[in-house]
Motif scaffolding. Sequence first.
Motif, PDB file in Angstrom:
ATOM      1  N   HIS A   1       5.219 -23.389  10.105  1.00 27.39           N
ATOM      2  CA  HIS A   1       4.639 -22.119  10.585  1.00 27.39           C
ATOM      3  C   HIS A   1       5.446 -20.880  10.201  1.00 27.39           C
ATOM      4  N   ILE A   2       6.570 -21.090   9.528  1.00 27.75           N
ATOM      5  CA  ILE A   2       7.534 -20.001   9.329  1.00 27.75           C
ATOM      6  C   ILE A   2       6.931 -18.732   8.725  1.00 27.75           C
ATOM      7  N   ASN A   3       5.938 -18.877   7.833  1.00 26.82           N
ATOM      8  CA  ASN A   3       5.388 -17.691   7.166  1.00 26.82           C
ATOM      9  C   ASN A   3       4.478 -16.858   8.055  1.00 26.82           C
ATOM     10  N   ASN A   4       4.091 -17.391   9.194  1.00 26.66           N
ATOM     11  CA  ASN A   4       3.123 -16.687  10.049  1.00 26.66           C
ATOM     12  C   ASN A   4       3.671 -16.279  11.411  1.00 26.66           C
TER      13      ASN A   4
ATOM     14  N   ILE B   1       0.335 -22.019  18.649  1.00 24.21           N
ATOM     15  CA  ILE B   1       0.560 -20.696  18.050  1.00 24.21           C
ATOM     16  C   ILE B   1      -0.195 -19.655  18.877  1.00 24.21           C
ATOM     17  N   HIS B   2       0.515 -18.619  19.270  1.00 30.11           N
ATOM     18  CA  HIS B   2      -0.101 -17.486  19.968  1.00 30.11           C
ATOM     19  C   HIS B   2       0.251 -16.230  19.171  1.00 30.11           C
ATOM     20  N   ASN B   3      -0.693 -15.740  18.387  1.00 24.77           N
ATOM     21  CA  ASN B   3      -0.439 -14.593  17.502  1.00 24.77           C
ATOM     22  C   ASN B   3       0.763 -14.866  16.601  1.00 24.77           C
TER      23      ASN B   3
ATOM     24  N   ASP C   1      12.520 -16.309  31.122  1.00 26.98           N
ATOM     25  CA  ASP C   1      12.114 -16.889  32.408  1.00 26.98           C
ATOM     26  C   ASP C   1      10.898 -17.796  32.265  1.00 26.98           C
ATOM     27  N   SER C   2      10.021 -17.438  31.347  1.00 28.70           N
ATOM     28  CA  SER C   2       8.797 -18.234  31.186  1.00 28.70           C
ATOM     29  C   SER C   2       8.240 -18.018  29.780  1.00 28.70           C
ATOM     30  N   ILE C   3       7.344 -18.889  29.387  1.00 31.93           N
ATOM     31  CA  ILE C   3       6.682 -18.727  28.083  1.00 31.93           C
ATOM     32  C   ILE C   3       5.834 -17.463  28.103  1.00 31.93           C
ATOM     33  N   ASP C   4       5.148 -17.232  29.218  1.00 28.81           N
ATOM     34  CA  ASP C   4       4.276 -16.056  29.330  1.00 28.81           C
ATOM     35  C   ASP C   4       5.042 -14.750  29.147  1.00 28.81           C
ATOM     36  N   SER C   5       6.290 -14.723  29.601  1.00 29.49           N
ATOM     37  CA  SER C   5       7.060 -13.475  29.483  1.00 29.49           C
ATOM     38  C   SER C   5       7.322 -13.126  28.008  1.00 29.49           C
ATOM     39  N   ILE C   6       7.271 -14.099  27.124  1.00 32.38           N
ATOM     40  CA  ILE C   6       7.438 -13.835  25.690  1.00 32.38           C
ATOM     41  C   ILE C   6       6.094 -13.477  25.056  1.00 32.38           C
ATOM     42  N   LEU C   7       5.053 -14.123  25.529  1.00 28.41           N
ATOM     43  CA  LEU C   7       3.731 -13.916  24.916  1.00 28.41           C
ATOM     44  C   LEU C   7       3.121 -12.571  25.305  1.00 28.41           C
ATOM     45  N   ASN C   8       3.455 -12.077  26.497  1.00 21.36           N
ATOM     46  CA  ASN C   8       2.822 -10.843  26.979  1.00 21.36           C
ATOM     47  C   ASN C   8       3.596  -9.599  26.554  1.00 21.36           C
TER      48      ASN C   8
END
Lengths: 111, 138
Positions: free
Chosen positions: A39-42, A11-13, A104-111
Motif C-alpha cells: 500500500h506504500i504508494n497510496n 485502508i481509510h483514505n 489513543d484510538s484508531i478513530d483519533s487518527i482517522l478523524n
Amino acid sequence: MSTDFNIVSEIHNDTLVMKTDGYINNTGGEKIVLEFSKHINNIKKVVIDLAKSKVVNSIGISYLLEMIETLNQNDGKLYFTNLDPTIEKTFKIMGIFQFAEKADSIDSILN
Amino acid sequence: MDQNINLEIKLPKVPEIELVAIEGLEKMGKYLGIPEDKIGEARIVVTEAVINALEHTGDSNPYVKVEFEMTKERLIILVTDSGKGFNPDEIEEPDIKKKIDSTNKRGWGIKLMKSMSDDLIIESKPTGTKISIIKNLS
C-alpha cells in the motif's frame, strides 16, 4: 500460547490500519512490512493496532524501523494504538517515539 | 522464609521456542503473585536473552540452557549457549537515529536486557556465553 500471527488491514483514505494478532518476531515483522509494502504508494499514515499482540522481540521491532524509514522518506507517519505497557516501555527505551506516535484510538487518527 | 521456585529448561534451536521459556516465567510469576508490570519486563529480558543465545549457539550443540530462580522479591535468569563467544566491550550502544537510516536495524537485545533488569553480567569465552540477569520484583 498461540504462535500464529495474523494481520487484518483496512485502508481509510490515506491511512493504512493494521490490526495484528500474535507474536511480533521476525515472521510477524516480515508480514507487517509485506502488508505495508502493498500500500506504500497510496498512503501517508500507518496505524498498527497492537491490542492482540502482547509479545514482541527486537528482531520484530527492527522491521517496524524499516517501515519508519520508508514513511520518513515519504513524509508519512507511523502510529501505534492499544500498546501493552511493556511494549510501550520497550519502544521508549529504543527511542521509537522520536519517529512514531502512540495514539489513543484508531478513530483519533482517522478523524 | 520466602518461597523459592526454580525452573531449568534446555531449549532446542527451533523457531519461537523462546515462548516456552516465557510461558514458564509467567506461570511462576502468577503462582507467586508477582505484579504484571514486573513479569512483562522480565518477559522482554528473557525473550531477548534466549533469541540472542539461540542465534549464537553452536551447530554441534544447538541448544540453550535457561534457568530461573524466583522469589517474591527477586528473579535470577541464567541463559547459557555453546557458541563461539564475543567480547561484550565491543558491543556498540544502538542509536535510533542511526538505526533508522542503517541497513542493519538490529542490535537492541543487550540494551533492552540492561534497561529492564537490575544487574546483568556477561561471561563469554570461545566455548560459549553465559548471561546472568537479576531483576527485582518488589
